[in-house]
Design a protein around this motif. Structure first.
Motif, mmCIF file in Angstrom:
data_model
loop_
_atom_site.group_PDB
_atom_site.id
_atom_site.type_symbol
_atom_site.label_atom_id
_atom_site.label_comp_id
_atom_site.label_asym_id
_atom_site.label_seq_id
_atom_site.Cartn_x
_atom_site.Cartn_y
_atom_site.Cartn_z
ATOM 1 N N GLU A 120 0.831 -1.199 0.000
ATOM 2 C CA GLU A 120 0.000 0.000 0.000
ATOM 3 C C GLU A 120 0.869 1.253 0.000
ATOM 4 O O GLU A 120 1.898 1.311 0.665
ATOM 5 N N LEU A 121 0.472 2.230 -0.785
ATOM 6 C CA LEU A 121 1.163 3.520 -0.826
ATOM 7 C C LEU A 121 0.159 4.580 -0.390
ATOM 8 O O LEU A 121 -0.889 4.731 -1.007
ATOM 9 N N LYS A 122 0.495 5.278 0.671
ATOM 10 C CA LYS A 122 -0.475 6.192 1.274
ATOM 11 C C LYS A 122 -0.186 7.641 0.915
ATOM 12 O O LYS A 122 0.929 7.985 0.568
ATOM 13 N N GLY A 123 -1.182 8.455 1.058
ATOM 14 C CA GLY A 123 -0.979 9.894 1.042
ATOM 15 C C GLY A 123 -1.067 10.543 -0.323
ATOM 16 O O GLY A 123 -0.823 9.930 -1.353
ATOM 17 N N ASP A 124 -1.438 11.848 -0.287
ATOM 18 C CA ASP A 124 -1.556 12.586 -1.543
ATOM 19 C C ASP A 124 -0.317 13.426 -1.824
ATOM 20 O O ASP A 124 -0.259 14.145 -2.805
ATOM 21 N N VAL A 138 -9.912 6.225 -0.153
ATOM 22 C CA VAL A 138 -9.280 5.703 -1.365
ATOM 23 C C VAL A 138 -8.005 4.990 -0.938
ATOM 24 O O VAL A 138 -7.188 5.569 -0.228
ATOM 25 N N ILE A 139 -7.881 3.729 -1.337
ATOM 26 C CA ILE A 139 -6.632 3.036 -1.046
ATOM 27 C C ILE A 139 -5.955 2.685 -2.365
ATOM 28 O O ILE A 139 -6.612 2.541 -3.401
ATOM 29 N N GLY A 140 -4.634 2.573 -2.307
ATOM 30 C CA GLY A 140 -3.918 2.264 -3.539
ATOM 31 C C GLY A 140 -2.528 1.770 -3.258
ATOM 32 O O GLY A 140 -2.055 1.843 -2.118
ATOM 33 N N ARG A 183 2.313 -9.641 -13.599
ATOM 34 C CA ARG A 183 2.766 -8.324 -14.044
ATOM 35 C C ARG A 183 2.529 -7.316 -12.919
ATOM 36 O O ARG A 183 1.530 -7.389 -12.212
ATOM 37 N N ALA A 184 3.500 -6.400 -12.776
ATOM 38 C CA ALA A 184 3.363 -5.363 -11.746
ATOM 39 C C ALA A 184 2.298 -4.367 -12.182
ATOM 40 O O ALA A 184 2.241 -3.987 -13.352
ATOM 41 N N VAL A 185 1.442 -3.991 -11.246
ATOM 42 C CA VAL A 185 0.355 -3.060 -11.566
ATOM 43 C C VAL A 185 0.217 -2.032 -10.437
ATOM 44 O O VAL A 185 0.700 -2.245 -9.323
ATOM 45 N N VAL A 186 -0.455 -0.939 -10.773
ATOM 46 C CA VAL A 186 -0.890 0.027 -9.760
ATOM 47 C C VAL A 186 -2.376 -0.206 -9.536
ATOM 48 O O VAL A 186 -3.143 -0.325 -10.501
ATOM 49 N N VAL A 187 -2.770 -0.340 -8.275
ATOM 50 C CA VAL A 187 -4.175 -0.550 -7.934
ATOM 51 C C VAL A 187 -4.685 0.651 -7.147
ATOM 52 O O VAL A 187 -3.999 1.131 -6.239
ATOM 53 N N VAL A 188 -5.856 1.150 -7.508
ATOM 54 C CA VAL A 188 -6.478 2.251 -6.773
ATOM 55 C C VAL A 188 -7.960 1.947 -6.652
ATOM 56 O O VAL A 188 -8.587 1.532 -7.630
ATOM 57 N N LYS A 215 -4.502 11.598 -4.257
ATOM 58 C CA LYS A 215 -3.715 10.384 -4.058
ATOM 59 C C LYS A 215 -3.816 9.519 -5.320
ATOM 60 O O LYS A 215 -2.812 9.013 -5.828
ATOM 61 N N ALA A 216 -5.029 9.362 -5.821
ATOM 62 C CA ALA A 216 -5.226 8.582 -7.043
ATOM 63 C C ALA A 216 -4.403 9.170 -8.188
ATOM 64 O O ALA A 216 -3.720 8.444 -8.914
ATOM 65 N N GLN A 217 -4.454 10.488 -8.325
ATOM 66 C CA GLN A 217 -3.702 11.135 -9.420
ATOM 67 C C GLN A 217 -2.218 10.835 -9.335
ATOM 68 O O GLN A 217 -1.567 10.549 -10.336
ATOM 69 N N ARG A 218 -1.671 10.918 -8.123
ATOM 70 C CA ARG A 218 -0.221 10.729 -8.045
ATOM 71 C C ARG A 218 0.138 9.253 -8.260
ATOM 72 O O ARG A 218 1.209 8.942 -8.794
#
Ligand SMILES: [Zn+2]
Lengths: 292, 331
Positions: A54-58, A67-69, A77-82, A108-111
């Motif tokens: 998990e990667l936190k923060g905006d 929103v978690i991501g 395959r490596a992916v980004v999940v949001v 946060k989603a944008q970054r």
């Protein structure tokens, strides 16, 4: 009484019966979509993503728990999940603001989307929110622009994006995470411009008419598929995803995997242009024949 | 994303032919108010105006050519609330003499050519459905194709409920339209007129290069009713006002109607002024490459190294000439 009158009467009865039936079915779907035992984004991450970090923060001021991501592996395959996160117990729901994101959540989603673009990672989003958080601080912190910019960020990505509607797809707050190449929708999820209650309060002047409003808004997958708003409906285990989360997740996995395989065949430029084209086509209008 | 319609206040009886300001209650000759751009001559209250009046105020006389007026609203959901959707549309068309909640076309504004799209709050609360979204798309695409700036005047209660999720999709569609305009590097100026709320602010309007509002305009995504019902928060008295939004940093400026035309034209000229840099860069690119760039880069890295050795001796930010700066006059 002559026969054709009788036929008309029966036709009318049948029509109103179908109407009743559709209202009942739509309202039932709304209830299932909102069921608190329905698997949440965090559960789909558990089932579908290996080694989730998990990667936190905006990176500006806060970490919005609605929103978690993060990063992880999907089928190697490596992916980004949001995704929106609702929580289940009252305590969790409060901590996650019932999945209603504030500007911090959208930023946060944008970054995370920018991170995906920079490192050429596919993006998976999960949509499950009653809508964007309606509060003074959220409004004054730029809620409208946060949503708009999140959509534009998604529109501009060149990596594959697959969005999955897993519960409530409430208004702009949901769409902000769904400007994707493929929009998948679970059988009992809903996607709507306004909540049935909100619509009823305005158009019927009484929130009690929510079932009528729900029927009128056509928020279910079977209505949205032919309009091109969603690309694929994902079947759920009998009775709904909450009765068999693992079975539901397996079907979600298969649908995402297939969508990703198709998208990986395209060039970055093609993905961007086709995504733009996908949304350009949405809408129903007439009058094209009036001008040459 | 709610749509509310406010009934315009009208004088009655002997004052029937007077216009009464809803803010300061002074009454005026309606013709004089209209002459004053529908702004109260006494207190400056900006009355809501329709798309046609707005276009007459902004476009140079006789330059506006309407496009895409043939697009027709359909009823894809067979939407019925207390009244069928097609009837609501017909009523709105009869009352407004418009076909939809937006009028778009080409014009010049203070001699600057542009594509102009103006929303009309009088048509079903300026709500955005399929036709509004499609017209905005075509306006944006025309702007991009012809290299004409895009000017949008928004006044809307948000997405149109009667087209359900299709209306929601117009937020994404108009966002993609902004992407098209941005790709073409065509200026996009948005003017927010009262009220500007819901899905319209949370999509194309907020993405404009320059975003201004009229004095007193209400601007928000979620309205006071939804906020107080959901969170039971006490709202500030001036919640959502353009003035408060300016202080909060959400607007480039508040522009009174009397100054709007010149201001918009000025923004467009400034943004199109970037073409000069294109010219300079082209000339720079046509010069023999390599030597000068390497020299500049070497000079910059020497300075950086020196700054690290002697902290405080030179600030890193903004020091040294950027390529094309005035140290060397352009060829
Ligand atoms: Zn006044």
């Amino acid at each position: 009484m002559n026969l054709s009158e009788e036929a008309d009467r029966l036709q009318g009865l049948l029509k109103s019966h179908r109407h009743e039936r559709r209202r009942h079915d739509t309202w039932l779907t709304v209830q299932i979509a909102r069921n608190k035992d329905r698997p949440r984004t965090s559960e789909y991450i558990e089932f579908l993503i290996d080694g989730f970090e998990e990667l936190k923060g905006d990176r500006l001021r806060a970490d919005d728990r609605a929103v978690i991501g993060g990063l992880g592996w999907f089928d190697g395959r490596a992916v980004v999940v949001v995704g929106h996160q609702k929580g289940r117990t009252l305590d969790e729901q409060t901590r996650h603001s019932f999945g209603m994101a504030k500007p911090e959540g959208y930023r946060k989603a944008q970054r995370l989307f920018a991170l995906a673009e920079r490192h050429r990672l596919a993006v998976l989003t999960f949509v499950d929110t009653p809508g964007a958080y309606p509060g003074v601080a959220a409004e004054e912190g730029g809620q409208a622009r946060a949503i708009a910019e999140t959509m534009l960020t998604m529109a501009r990505l060149s990596v594959p994006i697959v969005a999955t509607l897993i519960g409530e797809g409430g208004s702009g707050g949901a769409l902000a995470l769904a400007v994707a190449d493929r929009v998948l929708m679970q059988e009992n999820a809903i996607y709507s411009v306004i909540s049935p209650e909100g619509c009823a309060a305005i158009l019927w002047r009484d929130a009690e008419f929510a079932p009528q409003a729900a029927e009128a808004l056509r928020p279910t997958a079977s209505h949205l598929l032919p309009l091109g708003i969603v690309d694929r409906v994902i079947e759920e285990p009998r009775g709904g995803a909450h009765l068999n989360p693992e079975g539901a997740a397996r079907r979600v996995h298969d649908a995402i995997a297939e969508a990703l395989r198709e998208l990986e065949e395209l060039t970055p430029r093609e993905r961007r242009l086709l995504r733009r084209e996908r949304f350009r086509k949405l809408g129903v209008w007439g009058g094209e024949g009036l001008l040459p | 994303m709610t749509v509310t319609v406010e009934i315009a206040r009208r004088g009655t009886g002997p004052q029937e032919r007077r216009w009464v300001c809803p803010k300061c209650r002074s009454d005026h000759d309606p013709a004089a108010v209209k002459e004053n751009l529908s702004v109260c001559p006494a207190c400056g209250f900006h009355q809501r105006i329709g798309a046609r009046e707005r276009i007459a105020q902004l476009a140079d006389e006789g330059t506006f050519v309407e496009y895409w007026g043939h697009l027709r609203t359909l009823d894809p959901l067979d939407f019925v609330d207390l009244e069928p959707y097609p009837e609501r549309v017909r009523e709105a068309q009869g009352a407004s003499r418009l076909t939809e909640a937006i009028v778009a076309g080409t014009a010049t504004i203070a001699a600057t050519p542009c594509v102009l799209a103006v929303m009309d709050f009088g048509f079903m609360g300026g709500s955005m459905g399929s036709v509004v979204g499609e017209k905005l798309w075509r306006a944006a695409a025309a702007a991009a194709d012809e290299g004409r700036p895009l000017v949008a005047v928004a006044s809307s209660g948000g997405a149109r409920m009667q087209e359900g999720a299709l209306s929601l999709m117009q937020m994404a569609k108009t966002t993609c339209a902004v992407d098209v305009v941005n790709d073409a590097r065509v200026p996009f100026v948005a003017v927010m007129a009262d009220p500007c709320t819901g899905g319209v602010v949370a999509s194309f309007v907020s993405l404009a290069d320059i975003c201004v509002a009229e004095p007193g305009a209400l601007l928000y995504f979620s309205g006071p009713r939804v906020i107080s019902q959901t969170t039971r928060e006490q709202l500030p008295a001036d919640f959502g006002s353009a003035e408060r939004n300016l202080v909060l940093g959400h607007l480039d400026a508040i522009v009174p109607r009397a100054e709007l035309k010149d201001k918009v034209a000025n923004y467009l000229r400034l943004l199109k002024g970037g073409g000069q840099l294109d010219g300079l860069e082209r000339r720079a690119a046509s010069r023999p490459r390599g030597g000068r760039t390497r020299r500049l880069a070497r000079a910059a890295s020497t300075r950086v190294a020196a700054a690290f050795k002697n902290p405080g001796s030179e600030s890193l930010g903004g020091s040294g000439p950027a390529p094309g700066s005035s140290e060397e006059p352009p060829a």
